[in-house]
Structures are given as C-alpha cells and as structure tokens.
Design a protein around this motif. Structure first.
Motif, mmCIF file in Angstrom:
data_model
loop_
_atom_site.group_PDB
_atom_site.id
_atom_site.type_symbol
_atom_site.label_atom_id
_atom_site.label_comp_id
_atom_site.label_asym_id
_atom_site.label_seq_id
_atom_site.Cartn_x
_atom_site.Cartn_y
_atom_site.Cartn_z
ATOM 1 N N PRO A 122 27.122 26.854 -21.066
ATOM 2 C CA PRO A 122 27.672 25.801 -20.252
ATOM 3 C C PRO A 122 28.188 24.871 -21.043
ATOM 4 C CG PRO A 122 25.155 25.947 -20.318
ATOM 5 C CD PRO A 122 25.532 27.093 -21.320
ATOM 6 N N THR A 123 29.286 24.704 -21.760
ATOM 7 C CA THR A 123 29.971 23.610 -22.454
ATOM 8 C C THR A 123 30.871 23.055 -21.586
ATOM 9 O OG1 THR A 123 31.170 25.130 -23.806
ATOM 10 C CG2 THR A 123 29.124 24.441 -24.553
ATOM 11 N N GLY A 124 31.298 21.891 -21.862
ATOM 12 C CA GLY A 124 32.294 21.100 -20.959
ATOM 13 C C GLY A 124 32.690 19.881 -21.541
ATOM 14 N N PHE A 125 33.553 19.146 -21.026
ATOM 15 C CA PHE A 125 33.981 17.935 -21.188
ATOM 16 C C PHE A 125 33.011 16.828 -20.752
ATOM 17 C CE2 PHE A 125 37.815 20.460 -21.683
ATOM 18 C CZ PHE A 125 38.022 20.370 -23.133
ATOM 19 N N LEU A 126 32.429 16.931 -19.597
ATOM 20 C CA LEU A 126 31.623 15.952 -19.020
ATOM 21 C C LEU A 126 30.346 15.932 -19.576
ATOM 22 C CD1 LEU A 126 31.436 13.528 -16.910
ATOM 23 C CD2 LEU A 126 30.680 15.148 -15.288
ATOM 24 N N ARG A 127 29.959 15.061 -20.489
ATOM 25 C CA ARG A 127 28.538 15.049 -21.109
ATOM 26 C C ARG A 127 28.283 16.394 -21.989
ATOM 27 N NH1 ARG A 127 24.201 12.899 -16.690
ATOM 28 N NH2 ARG A 127 25.351 10.963 -16.031
ATOM 29 N N GLY A 128 29.075 17.011 -22.132
ATOM 30 C CA GLY A 128 29.066 18.539 -22.806
ATOM 31 C C GLY A 128 28.207 19.464 -21.958
ATOM 32 N N LEU A 129 27.876 19.432 -20.926
ATOM 33 C CA LEU A 129 27.172 20.448 -20.250
ATOM 34 C C LEU A 129 27.781 20.811 -18.964
ATOM 35 C CD1 LEU A 129 23.631 18.959 -21.000
ATOM 36 C CD2 LEU A 129 24.737 20.730 -22.299
ATOM 37 N N VAL A 130 27.621 21.789 -18.524
ATOM 38 C CA VAL A 130 28.253 22.270 -17.180
ATOM 39 C C VAL A 130 26.958 22.721 -16.224
ATOM 40 C CG1 VAL A 130 29.521 23.786 -15.783
ATOM 41 C CG2 VAL A 130 30.502 22.967 -18.058
ATOM 42 N N VAL A 131 27.038 22.490 -14.970
ATOM 43 C CA VAL A 131 25.718 22.468 -14.200
ATOM 44 C C VAL A 131 26.329 23.276 -13.022
ATOM 45 C CG1 VAL A 131 24.523 20.482 -14.864
ATOM 46 C CG2 VAL A 131 26.040 20.252 -12.966
ATOM 47 N N ASP A 168 21.867 26.530 -15.856
ATOM 48 C CA ASP A 168 20.892 27.857 -15.885
ATOM 49 C C ASP A 168 20.626 28.215 -17.243
ATOM 50 O OD1 ASP A 168 20.167 30.477 -15.657
ATOM 51 O OD2 ASP A 168 22.041 30.924 -14.127
ATOM 52 N N LEU A 169 19.481 28.186 -17.726
ATOM 53 C CA LEU A 169 19.080 28.357 -18.989
ATOM 54 C C LEU A 169 19.165 29.882 -19.288
ATOM 55 C CD1 LEU A 169 15.940 25.806 -19.627
ATOM 56 C CD2 LEU A 169 18.391 25.756 -20.227
ATOM 57 N N LYS A 170 19.149 30.788 -18.391
ATOM 58 C CA LYS A 170 18.978 32.170 -18.592
ATOM 59 C C LYS A 170 20.433 32.661 -18.588
ATOM 60 C CE LYS A 170 18.005 36.656 -16.668
ATOM 61 N NZ LYS A 170 17.404 37.487 -15.383
ATOM 62 N N HIS A 171 21.147 32.564 -17.687
ATOM 63 C CA HIS A 171 22.739 33.193 -17.827
ATOM 64 C C HIS A 171 23.452 32.370 -18.620
ATOM 65 C CE1 HIS A 171 21.160 35.249 -13.900
ATOM 66 N NE2 HIS A 171 21.766 36.152 -14.473
ATOM 67 N N GLY A 172 23.338 31.076 -18.792
ATOM 68 C CA GLY A 172 24.223 30.406 -19.332
ATOM 69 C C GLY A 172 23.834 30.043 -20.884
ATOM 70 N N GLY A 173 22.576 30.144 -21.131
ATOM 71 C CA GLY A 173 21.813 29.834 -22.451
ATOM 72 C C GLY A 173 21.437 30.917 -23.327
ATOM 73 N N LEU A 174 20.406 32.050 -22.427
ATOM 74 C CA LEU A 174 19.962 32.941 -23.313
ATOM 75 C C LEU A 174 20.835 34.208 -23.320
ATOM 76 C CD1 LEU A 174 16.150 32.702 -22.579
ATOM 77 C CD2 LEU A 174 17.144 31.961 -24.698
ATOM 78 N N LEU A 175 21.500 34.645 -22.090
ATOM 79 C CA LEU A 175 22.264 35.917 -22.141
ATOM 80 C C LEU A 175 23.382 35.860 -23.079
ATOM 81 C CD1 LEU A 175 22.268 36.964 -18.246
ATOM 82 C CD2 LEU A 175 20.953 37.970 -20.267
ATOM 83 N N PRO A 176 24.228 34.853 -22.981
ATOM 84 C CA PRO A 176 25.139 35.006 -24.237
ATOM 85 C C PRO A 176 24.716 35.403 -25.427
ATOM 86 C CG PRO A 176 25.351 32.985 -23.038
ATOM 87 C CD PRO A 176 24.110 33.249 -22.549
ATOM 88 N N ILE A 177 23.532 35.031 -25.961
ATOM 89 C CA ILE A 177 22.946 35.354 -27.372
ATOM 90 C C ILE A 177 22.289 36.798 -27.254
ATOM 91 C CG2 ILE A 177 21.104 34.734 -28.932
ATOM 92 C CD1 ILE A 177 21.196 31.809 -27.605
ATOM 93 N N VAL A 178 21.695 37.170 -26.039
ATOM 94 C CA VAL A 178 21.116 38.633 -25.869
ATOM 95 C C VAL A 178 22.086 39.614 -25.952
ATOM 96 C CG1 VAL A 178 19.805 40.030 -24.215
ATOM 97 C CG2 VAL A 178 19.021 37.736 -24.392
ATOM 98 N N ASP A 179 23.197 39.271 -25.365
ATOM 99 C CA ASP A 179 24.388 40.059 -25.449
ATOM 100 C C ASP A 179 24.854 40.309 -26.624
ATOM 101 O OD1 ASP A 179 24.216 40.576 -22.562
ATOM 102 O OD2 ASP A 179 25.768 39.298 -22.045
ATOM 103 N N LEU A 180 25.159 39.161 -27.366
ATOM 104 C CA LEU A 180 25.828 39.335 -28.851
ATOM 105 C C LEU A 180 24.758 40.036 -29.741
ATOM 106 C CD1 LEU A 180 27.381 35.720 -29.178
ATOM 107 C CD2 LEU A 180 28.732 37.790 -29.163
ATOM 108 N N ALA A 181 23.685 39.929 -29.537
ATOM 109 C CA ALA A 181 22.773 40.656 -30.530
ATOM 110 C C ALA A 181 22.403 42.003 -30.070
ATOM 111 C CB ALA A 181 21.193 39.779 -30.149
#
Length: 635
Positions: A501-510, A521-534
């Motif tokens: 969830p990166t963006g131009f407004l404060r650097g975070l997208v909600v 969303d810490l799961k879908h926006g934070g952890l899943l991108p890493i889990v899927d890449l791994a």
C-alpha cells in the motif's frame, strides 16, 4: 532396550551394551541424578545407542522437529548455528530437547565433532521425565543460564529481545489468587480451587501472615481420611514464602528450586496478595506455550476438555508477547499448538468412528502449514488417503464426515475456518494421493487452467500434521516445477498481483470504504506480497512446503532471488509481522476479536516511516521482477 542405530548412512555400527551400564551412566549426570532409580531404569530400558563418525550431521538446523532426547555418552557434539560453532557438548550433556519440547524445527545443527556415541531416548519418555520436578529444575536452570553472549539465543524459538530471566514476576501473574480465611473448610476450599482452576489456596492469617494449601496438600488430607468439614488450616503450610512483584523471574525460579517449592504468593509492599506465581509460570516465556499447553491438549479426553485447554492459547500468546518473543517465533508456537489441537481432535474422532478408515493424512494449508498463523488466521486443511480401498467413494465419504467433525471441533476451540476457503469439511479437499498428485501435475503441465495458480499456491503450502511423520506427498509433487518455465512465469506474475500500500499521500494507501475504511491492511497489502514472492522463488529453487523465511533463505542460496532482495524481504517480513502481532495483542487485551487492519494514525512517526520504507522496498523488488518478466527472464 534396543541397540539399533538410527539415521543410516550417518552412523556406524551399534555395539551391544548392558542395561546396568546405561543406568549407572545416566544416574551420574543431571537431570537423571535427581530421579528415582526405578525411573532411570525405565528410561534406560527404552534407550537406543547411536554411533556417529566425526563430521556426521545428527540433525539439521530448521529441519523437522526433533523426536528424541539425546545424551552424549562419549565423544563430542558441536552446536552449529548458521555455519558458526556456538558450543561443544561433552560426555553426559543433553541436546535436542528444546526442539522436542517446543515442537518447532531445531534452531541449530548438531554435528559430531569426533567419533561420538549417543544414547537416544524416545520423546514420550523424555517429555515425562523433563516434566517431573527434577526435569523442570534442569530445564529451568539451563534456560536461565543461557545467555546471548554464549550464542544460543534460545535455539528452538529464535532470539528473544529480552531475557525472560530478567522479567518481573508481577507481569507473569495469570489470574487473581484464591484467598480464604482460616475457618474455611477443606471441602469449601477444594470447591473454590476447582471453580477457579487454581492449583493452590492462600490462607489470610489474622496476624497478617499467609499460609498456602496446594492440590497436593488436599490429596494428602483425603488420603489420611479426614473429613471435608475440618478447617483448611489442617492442610496448610505456614508461613508461605512470598515475593514482591518487581523481583526478577530468574531469581524467584532459582529460589523455588533451592527450597523445593512450586508456588510463591506475590504480594505488594503493603501486603496485598496480587496472585500466585508457579514454577511453570516462570518457565512460561520459553516452554509453557509449546510444552505444558500441548501436554494438557494431549491429555484431553473429550471435546469439552480440549476447548477448555484451547482457551489458554490466546493468553499464552499474550504471555509470549509480554516476554518479547519475536513475532515470527510466536506465530510458530501458535501454529504448533493448533497442530496439537488438530491431532487430538483427530484421535478422538477416529476412536469414535468405529470404522476402518485405512491410511490417511491430515494436511494443514496456508499460514498454518507455513507455521505463520496468528489469532486472526483461518485454519485451512485437506485430507489425503492412500492405498487401494475396496470402495473408494465410501471411504471418501467417511473421511469427509471426519473432516466436517474435526473442523467443527476446531471451531468449538475458537479457531475458525474460512467458509469459502479450503478445508477438509469440503469434499473437494478430500482425495486420494493419486488424485492430488495427478491434479498437481496437470496444473504444472498447463498452468493456464481455471484457478490453477491459486490451487498451486494452496497445495504447495500443504504440510501433514497427522498420519505421516516425514515428507509431504502433495506439496512434494511441485518439486518438478522448475522444469515448467511457463508455470514459474505465471507464478511470478501472480506474486506481483498483491501490491504493497504505497502512494503519494503520506506514502501509505488505506482502505477507502467498508468496515475498515481509513486503515492499512497488513495482511493483503503487507505480508502477502512477500509470502507470494517467497513461494515463487522457493519453488524455483525446488523448495516446496516451508515457511516464508526458509523459502527466502533457500532462494538466496540457490540464486533464484538476489541475496540483497532476499534479505530486504526478510527484514520487511519481520517488521510487518511484528506490527501485526502487536496490533492483534492490543485487540485481545481490549477484549476484541483480532484483525489485520491498523489505523496509521495510531502508529508512531518512526514506525510509519519504517513501514513506508518496507512497503517501498517490496514494491521496488516487484518492479524489478516485473521488468525482467517483460524482458523474457525467469528465475
């Protein structure tokens, strides 16, 4: 007693030995030196002997949980962590018990430093002797003497940020003390203990002193034939040894061991009884979650008893959080306990069916399989059966019913399954091993099939928790994935579908709408991108069922992911996992159901900055991989 040799290919030939020799040897070393002779003889009768040539690996770091307690009879064993020798174990020293008690993969490699003879003790017997007072003292002293400068860092659970020995005992109190007056009858006292689940009573004496009555005292009174109407003081020990809440756990535990006591009332400077600390509470930060709670689960004889034990799971997570156990380690312990609940539910259900269900295994899926579950996690599952049953459809129907019963039992224990997800309560997820493997091969051959990538992602994360002790026959099918560049390319693109969830407004997208509007969303926006890449990079390295951190390390070693990228993803995964666990523990303390959505305004400026940088780093890695895919490169 057996003199067979385990781990063929690593060990040499076993030599016969006399039972009396084993008994004499064990009794000369702790914790066996404090056990009754009959107990040591029983241990010796079940002991096997192993011989390892110099340089042989006894077990690997991050391998399957150790299933035996080992004692060095002669020679020496090196404790190796990430290629660095941390310790050298000599004659009479134990090893492997941290992984055995916790149920977690070993945090170190055990390697024969010279030709070495070991006594190997089965896990069931080892757990029994280590849960006895002498065994508790041994484990407790060892944990308290373990220091970071020795390099151990708790080799089963990974590094603690704070040594549990330096935790104030006041923070370990689980519930208020049960306090009674001297004229309370033994019957009333026993009723109050049972009602509160306490293991002792505190007697408030008229002179300001305290007495204590334990469940052992009550059993003694019953054995002596005294009636339930006699005063509780007949069973009381006084004065009770007490401690203040700011005393350190290590000091109190050692004092308990020295005095031979298991309970200390914790009192405030004004004399108020705040609670009672037990020896197992003082070992809680490292052993209670994965050992004592699992023991209680294993002993449960009904669904009601299992649900009662499962009620301790969330308080256990809170205790680990208070003890500053790393989030990834706490999730691993949580997953281990859920495994134990699942196994016991299966044992009870299979015993009640009265039918021959043949050979089958229960598979954990998703975060539970990766040992990354948290209190908000769904429990996904599947069943695989083996052999050639006479009536395959009838067997599948029976196993489907079993799956429905176990999933319902998990729900009763406070663990939910996603109604639209993959669970063994759905007949589609109850199949023969041939059916699962054929489906996996078809997805590898043609990954463009409908939902193929989703199902590959689900099943490569499968791990047996019941019915198999080694291997994973479904996920292991995907080891041939590197032979299918088309599958890897599509998996890579699938891994890019979840964006941080990166963006131009404060650097975070909600979230912009719905129940969690304005939250991250810490799961879908934070952890899943890493889990899927791994998962993608791990499969390219021929690693199937494994944790996210293990996949990233394996990908870096195999070169399917640049080492710098792997370390960046590891750091980001640790940071987001820690924030997620902090958030959910705060919710539990407030009596709310935990979820993955956090309000950025509640985070400190420093945490927002760290989180923003982590999201950007993951997004940058995704961008590079996307560019490589567009240019025609694959792992």
């Amino acid at each position: 007693m057996s003199d067979t040799v385990a781990d063929p290919g690593q060990t040499g030939a076993a030599e016969p030995f006399a039972l009396s020799e084993v008994t004499r040897f064990l009794r000369a070393h702790p914790p066996f030196d404090a056990l009754p002779l009959s107990t040591v003889e029983r241990v010796a009768a079940s002991t096997e002997i192993e011989f390892f040539r110099a340089g042989a690996t006894i077990f690997n770091q991050r391998a399957e949980p150790v299933q035996h307690l080992r004692v060095v009879r002669s020679g020496a064993v090196e404790v190796v962590h990430d290629g660095r020798v941390l310790d050298l174990l000599g004659t009479g020293e134990l090893f492997g018990h941290a992984s055995m008690l916790s149920g977690l993969p070993p945090g170190f490699e055990a390697r024969a430093a010279e030709d070495t003879l070991c006594y190997r003790i089965d896990a069931d017997i080892a757990r029994e002797l280590l849960s006895a007072p002498a065994g508790l003292r041994y484990v407790g002293r060892e944990l308290l003497e373990t220091r970071i400068d020795r390099g151990s860092q708790d080799l089963a659970l990974q590094p603690l940020e704070r040594d549990p020995a330096n935790t104030p005992v006041g923070s370990l109190i689980r519930q208020p003390a049960v306090v009674v007056t001297p004229d309370t009858s033994i019957q009333d006292g026993a009723r109050r203990m049972t009602g509160s689940g306490a293991s002792c009573l505190i007697v408030q004496l008229g002179d300001g002193g305290l007495g204590i009555v334990t469940d052992r005292d009550l059993r003694r009174i019953v054995a002596e034939g005294l009636g339930g109407g006699v005063p509780i003081t007949r069973a009381m020990s006084a004065p009770a040894y007490t401690c203040w809440p700011d005393r350190l756990a290590g000091e109190v535990l050692l004092e308990m061991f020295d005095r031979g006591l298991r309970h200390f009332p914790v009192v405030s400077p004004t004399g108020e009884v705040l609670g009672v600390i037990e020896d197992i509470d003082l070992l809680a930060a490292r052993t209670r979650s994965s050992f004592f709670l699992r023991q209680r689960i294993a002993a449960a004889g009904s669904l009601d008893e299992l649900a009662e034990a499962a009620a301790e799971l969330r308080p256990t997570m809170l205790a680990m959080h208070d003890a500053r156990v790393a989030a990834i380690s706490a999730s691993a312990v949580y997953s281990v306990v859920v495994d134990a609940l699942t196994r016991r539910l299966l044992e009870l259900a299979v015993a009640d069916t009265g039918s021959d269900l043949g050979s089958f295994a229960w598979l954990a899926l998703g975060s539970q399989s990766r040992r990354e579950a948290v209190p908000s996690s769904d429990v996904d599952s599947a069943i695989v059966f083996f052999g050639e049953p006479e009536d395959r459809d009838a067997l599948r129907t029976e196993l489907h019913r079993l799956g429905q019963r176990v999933v319902a039992g998990l729900r009763r224990c406070g663990l939910r399954a996603d109604e639209h997800g993959a669970t063994a309560s759905d007949r589609l997820f109850v199949r023969s091993v041939e059916s699962w493997q054929n489906a996996a091969r078809s997805w590898i051959a043609d990954p463009t099939q409908d939902q193929a990538l989703i199902l590959v992602s689900v099943l490569v994360d499968s791990r047996p928790v019941w019915g198999l002790h080694t291997g994973s026959p479904v996920s292991d099918t995907f080891r041939i994935a590197p032979n299918s560049p088309a599958l890897l390319r599509l998996l890579a693109r699938f891994a890019l579908s979840h964006r941080p969830p990166t963006g131009f407004l404060r650097g975070l997208v909600v979230e912009h709408s719905g129940e969690h509007r304005g939250r991250l969303d810490l799961k879908h926006g934070g952890l899943l991108p890493i889990v899927d890449l791994a998962r993608w990079a791990g499969m390219a390295a021929r690693v199937t069922s494994a944790s996210t951190t293990e996949r990233l390390r394996a990908a870096a070693e195999a070169g399917t992911l640049p080492s710098a990228d792997a370390h960046t993803l590891l750091d980001a995964f640790g940071l987001i996992s820690s924030l997620r666990l902090d958030h959910q523990m705060s919710q539990l303390r407030e009596g709310r159901e935990p979820h993955n959505f956090v309000d950025p305004e509640t985070l400190s400026p420093l945490m927002r900055s760290h989180l923003r940088e982590a999201f950007r780093a993951v997004a940058s890695i995704q961008k590079r991989i996307s560019a490589e895919l567009s240019a025609g490169f694959t792992a």
